[in-house]
Design an enzyme around this catalytic site. Structure first.
Site, PDB file in Angstrom:
ATOM      1  N   LYS A   1     -20.293  -3.636 -61.482  1.00  0.00           N
ATOM      2  CA  LYS A   1     -18.965  -2.831 -61.193  1.00  0.00           C
ATOM      3  C   LYS A   1     -18.422  -2.292 -62.531  1.00  0.00           C
ATOM      4  O   LYS A   1     -17.289  -1.436 -62.198  1.00  0.00           O
ATOM      5  CB  LYS A   1     -18.385  -3.713 -60.796  1.00  0.00           C
ATOM      6  CG  LYS A   1     -16.833  -3.947 -60.775  1.00  0.00           C
ATOM      7  CD  LYS A   1     -16.369  -4.878 -61.685  1.00  0.00           C
ATOM      8  CE  LYS A   1     -16.287  -5.840 -62.152  1.00  0.00           C
ATOM      9  NZ  LYS A   1     -15.148  -6.176 -63.469  1.00  0.00           N
TER      10      LYS A   1
ATOM     11  N   SER B   1     -11.485  -7.291 -65.260  1.00  0.00           N
ATOM     12  CA  SER B   1     -12.285  -6.454 -65.498  1.00  0.00           C
ATOM     13  C   SER B   1     -11.609  -5.400 -64.062  1.00  0.00           C
ATOM     14  O   SER B   1     -12.794  -5.476 -63.469  1.00  0.00           O
ATOM     15  CB  SER B   1     -13.357  -6.201 -66.542  1.00  0.00           C
ATOM     16  OG  SER B   1     -13.487  -6.452 -67.284  1.00  0.00           O
TER      17      SER B   1
ATOM     18  N   LYS C   1     -11.602  -1.264 -71.070  1.00  0.00           N
ATOM     19  CA  LYS C   1     -12.800  -2.574 -70.769  1.00  0.00           C
ATOM     20  C   LYS C   1     -13.824  -2.197 -70.464  1.00  0.00           C
ATOM     21  O   LYS C   1     -15.134  -2.638 -70.428  1.00  0.00           O
ATOM     22  CB  LYS C   1     -12.161  -3.292 -69.882  1.00  0.00           C
ATOM     23  CG  LYS C   1     -13.614  -4.680 -69.493  1.00  0.00           C
ATOM     24  CD  LYS C   1     -13.812  -5.415 -70.591  1.00  0.00           C
ATOM     25  CE  LYS C   1     -14.667  -6.250 -70.451  1.00  0.00           C
ATOM     26  NZ  LYS C   1     -15.255  -7.063 -70.931  1.00  0.00           N
TER      27      LYS C   1
END
Ligand code: NDP
Length: 299
Positions: free
Chosen positions: A235, A91, A166
């Site tokens: 993140k 990701s 995502k």
């Protein structure tokens, strides 16, 4: 097809194990012992140098961010045969994935961003959802490889589009988990046990993956298994902020969730699972959402 797998972390291990059951699979991990242990358990071949993956026809990466993928691509990319497909399950940032794709295309290597959802459990069952960014014909060439790890493959756009989807998915996870924890903490203080509140919410319009799965399976029984690091969720929420900003969309709620998730990840440190953000909400409210007799507000 000869498959190389780079990054045997929480997701990479089960994915590589499923690949090794169907394809000649060579694995590489930064900590080499992990790769040797993996091969002992699941078969395939372990190597300690990226250069020893040069004969792969499909290279899979599953690393923390696009930065680590770019570093691996700088070493391995020039050694690969033209026509090799690079399937990036990390990701990462859409822009970072486009830069990796451009660098690899200089060596004739075709890059697809292919981040996954479904967690470690979905990875173990070979039942992930994969969101693909990149060329449709390239995707068709490697569909059998994806079939070993995924139940659903969705081609969402050009390179970087998979990463964007995502990031948005994961900031939605952070939002629903945080919001559910805050709401349930308030209800607990009012004397409604979390299990009781969830019985209502999960039959009502406020339900989510967090209320249906994460809270009942991990928070109520206080198990908090480590499956997905909170710092990786932070993140991803940060990546979503960049995605919406690049799209020119105002997203104050997502920005607030990203900031809160970063703050919580910093507070709990690198060993915390993502669901443990609930602990911070609980501590601030002076409750915990576990067994019923402990849900009562402090007297
Ligand atoms: P982990 O932290 O469990 O594993 C990370 C892997 O990357 C390890 O193999 C690690 O090697 C390797 N690595 C870390 N830094 C470097 C580096 N500088 N150079 C080379 N290798 C490196 O992460 P996950 O498997 O949980 O996540 C991987 C990716 O998948 C992330 O982008 C994450 O956001 C995403 N993801 C995770 C999910 C989950 O439920 N866990 C679900 C869906 C997506 P070493 O063993 O040496 O540390």
């Amino acid at each position: 097809m000869r498959v190389a797998y780079v990054g045997l972390g929480a997701m990479g291990r089960p994915m590589a194990a499923n690949l090794a059951a169907s394809f000649p699979t060579t694995v590489f991990n930064r900590t080499a012992g992990v790769a040797h242990d993996h091969v002992a358990a699941h078969g395939g071949r372990a190597v300690e140098q990226l250069a020893d993956l040069a004969d792969a026809e499909v290279v899979c990466t599953c690393l923390p961010t696009d930065v680590e993928v770019a570093a691996v691509a700088r070493v391995l990319g020039p050694l690969l045969a033209p026509g090799t497909v690079w399937l990036d399950h990390t990701s990462g940032a859409p822009q970072g994935s486009r830069e990796v794709a451009t660098a690899l295309s200089g060596h004739g290597v075709d890059y697809l961003d292919a981040p996954v959802s479904g967690g470690t459990d979905g990875a173990a069952r070979g039942a992930l959802t994969v969101m693909i960014g990149g060329d449709a014909a390239t995707l068709d060439r490697i569909r059998p490889v994806l079939g070993a790890v995924a139940e659903r493959v969705v081609h969402v756009g050009g390179v970087g589009a998979g990463m964007a989807v995502k990031a948005v998915n994961n900031v939605l996870l952070a939002t629903s988990l945080r919001a559910a924890a805050e709401g349930l903490a308030a209800l607990a203080r009012l004397g409604v046990p979390a299990a009781t509140a969830l019985e209502v919410i999960n039959a009502s319009s406020g339900r989510s993956f967090a209320t249906e799965r994460l809270l009942p399976e991990r928070v109520l029984p206080r198990t908090f298994p480590f499956t997905f690091a909170l710092e990786l969720l932070a993140k991803d929420a940060g990546l979503a902020e960049v995605v919406v900003a690049d799209a020119g969309v105002q997203a104050p709620l997502l920005a607030a969730v990203a900031a809160l998730t970063r703050e919580t990840a910093a507070e709990l440190g690198p060993g915390a699972d993502h669901v443990e953000l609930v602990r911070v909400v609980e501590a601030a409210a002076g409750v915990h959402l576990g067994a019923e007799d402990e849900d009562r507000p402090p007297s």
